[in-house]
Design an enzyme around this catalytic site. Sequence first.
Site, PDB file in Angstrom:
ATOM      1  N   SER A 473       0.807  -1.214   0.000  1.00 11.52           N
ATOM      2  CA  SER A 473       0.000   0.000   0.000  1.00 11.52           C
ATOM      3  C   SER A 473       0.849   1.277   0.000  1.00 11.52           C
ATOM      4  O   SER A 473       1.537   1.561  -0.968  1.00 11.52           O
ATOM      5  CB  SER A 473      -0.959  -0.035   1.189  1.00 11.52           C
ATOM      6  OG  SER A 473      -1.988   0.904   1.062  1.00 11.52           O
ATOM      7  N   ASP A 484      10.491   5.835  -9.771  1.00 11.31           N
ATOM      8  CA  ASP A 484      10.141   6.501 -11.026  1.00 11.31           C
ATOM      9  C   ASP A 484      10.935   7.791 -11.223  1.00 11.31           C
ATOM     10  O   ASP A 484      11.335   8.111 -12.351  1.00 11.31           O
ATOM     11  CB  ASP A 484       8.640   6.800 -11.063  1.00 11.31           C
ATOM     12  CG  ASP A 484       7.800   5.531 -11.165  1.00 11.31           C
ATOM     13  OD1 ASP A 484       8.326   4.505 -11.654  1.00 11.31           O
ATOM     14  OD2 ASP A 484       6.633   5.551 -10.737  1.00 11.31           O
ATOM     15  N   LYS A 499      -0.603  -4.675  -2.973  1.00  9.86           N
ATOM     16  CA  LYS A 499      -1.939  -4.181  -2.628  1.00  9.86           C
ATOM     17  C   LYS A 499      -2.039  -2.711  -3.036  1.00  9.86           C
ATOM     18  O   LYS A 499      -1.509  -1.828  -2.381  1.00  9.86           O
ATOM     19  CB  LYS A 499      -2.237  -4.321  -1.140  1.00  9.86           C
ATOM     20  CG  LYS A 499      -3.683  -3.905  -0.804  1.00  9.86           C
ATOM     21  CD  LYS A 499      -3.980  -4.005   0.674  1.00  9.86           C
ATOM     22  CE  LYS A 499      -5.440  -3.618   0.955  1.00  9.86           C
ATOM     23  NZ  LYS A 499      -5.753  -2.221   0.627  1.00  9.86           N
TER      24      LYS A 499
END
Length: 724
Positions: A473, A484, A499
């Site tokens: 999460s 990224d 998740k």
Amino acid sequence: MTKFAVIISMLFSIQGFAFSDQKKAQLMGNIIKNALENYHYRGLKIDDDVSKKAFQEFIKKIDYSKSFLLKNDIKKLKKYEKDLDDQLISGKHEFLKAAKNILIKRIKNIESYREKAFKRKFDFTKNESIELDTEKRSFFTSEKKLKDFWRKLFKHDVLIRYMSMIEESKEESKDKNKTKKKKKKKKKEKKLTDKETWAKASKGVSEKYKKFFKRQIERENNFYLEEFLNAFSLVYDPHTNYLPPRKKEDFDIDISGSLEGIGAVLSEDGDYIKVIEIVPGGAAWRQKDLEVDDLIMMVAQEDNVKKDLVGVRVGEAVRYIRGKKGTKVKLFVKKADGSRKTIEITRDVVHIAASFVKSSVLEDKDLHLKIGYILVPKFYRDFNGNKRNCTYDVQTELTRLKRQKVDGIILDLRNNGGGALEDARLMSGLFIKTGPIVQVRDHKGGVDVLEDRDPSVMYKGPLIVMMNRFSASASEILAGALQDYKRALIVGGEHSHGKGTVQAVLNLNQGPLLSIFGKDMGALKVTIQKFYRVTGVSTQYKGVTPDIILPDPYSYTKNREQDLENSLPWDRIGAKQYTPWAKVDYPVKILQKRSDARVKSNPQYKKLIDSIKYLEKKIDDTVFSLNLAQYKKEDEESRKIIKSFKIEKENKNIKISHYEASLKQAIKIRPGDEANWKREFGERKKEWVKRIRTDLNLQESIKILNDMINVEKGNKISANLKGK
């Protein structure tokens, strides 16, 4: 007004009417149907296709182990499989009545057989075995085959209980030898003969199943209705659940917070009680033997009277496991590798502050550099009603580490199951300038973008983020964003948990419903949103793939999102514009090769990799021998092998400093209790140091960070470790 609100309004207009059970079931069915159809992320309509899937889910729920119903029973019930959606709306549950009647008939037959089976003596010299994996078994085709399975299961449990009693007797003998010099002695208990031990084991197992069958037979109609409603919710995804009233404990009980207990999160796994999380700071967390995926088979209090938990609902199991601070509880568990272990835990109030961020300065004597290490156990915000949050605490630790002029920082998110989404956003902003952090898509297709708008960067140096399969999460959002932006290298097992969904709880007790039924409707937890990275790819299902992959000690277990039935699939949406970190471009392939070479040459890692291979093979070996001699031989071999894999050697080359300030916040000084505070603080310091010095992946991350620092300094590094 939404369709959901209109239907509730229409139903409320007949407030005051004396509802029958059917009317109540009809009301609940309509509310849940419309909530699922209008709010769930899938946007799935409840029709005949969903009805067929719900049928399968319901059968799993009432007979998960395929140990009661026959194939012919399933065939008889199949005539209803396309009607369940209609019965959900009408409240006329002919299917539930038929299923209940067939199930109770089968249970009564097996109970009758139990009385006969235990009158005979089991032969443990015969070479026979039992398949314990439900997935590898089909429903039996005849009563004869079903009864033979139960005979073997009874025999299996007697064998296990007998061996547990032998092991317990050995442990008690060791304890008595240690306490012989004590003045006060307990009354000497009579030692059982082997024959008496077998008899006691057999009687205990028989009584266990007698009670188990009685509980199954006496289940009320509400049980079947609850399982019926959850059968529909689970078709949507594994995190969408109907939470029945008074039984909210039945869904993943957290024995923590203000409760005094062992500090673990439990759930039902078929007929078993399964550990799904160890709460940081709890008694089990400190004791260390209880692990995720352990099945708790029995529990005993200080009087050593055992309580079987097979077939017990999780809410009831918790009442036996938790208790007052300072008391002891024994858990008899089955490990993921098939081995059995008795674990004694002293109950305590969960030390909530143990979940707080902590840091240390780590110095590897061979590398001549200082590394800042920050552990983030969870993403907390306004924890226990105060204004504290994990982002503020990470800022505090970064300030401390920067004062020590560390050469690089490791942010440890392993075992961090997530928490406040806001802190995933804010914490990312500590390491980048500005830009989008995560995209959140709702069930209607609308996308919100959470951004970091603060141009200040608190730390600009080399950064590693550590993850494992229990990082989920918010942890995946933070790691994904920093990956990224090329701001940090992600290091860890092959994947994180995966998740990437958000749930909302719809309280069914609000408004006029209270005056109709009282607090008797429960709640519905619904998956309403999904997370996407700035590149547009989802963190759901696949998780985050590290830049540098290290051996995962738990890779043999099946506990990630993709291992759950009906989990939402991975997909992607449009990417957002963002500016990657331009300070340095690390040669990831070279760094991975250097790491692989170090792992390959490290004898401790060889132990770890061998243990993973062994456990992967062992966990798939689900055929259990019912021959005593064969069982003893296999058990002894397994114990020796597992013992040989233990990694307890501490790396004394690592100097650990500047961690006292972090640890002090984990223990509150109580007036007049300063001596105990000092003792506990001393124990925590020892635990912290030992944990770091025995953590192979953390130590390898330090070496990877050293390579990164060399790259930042302009030093050339080679894939060959003999090079620079």
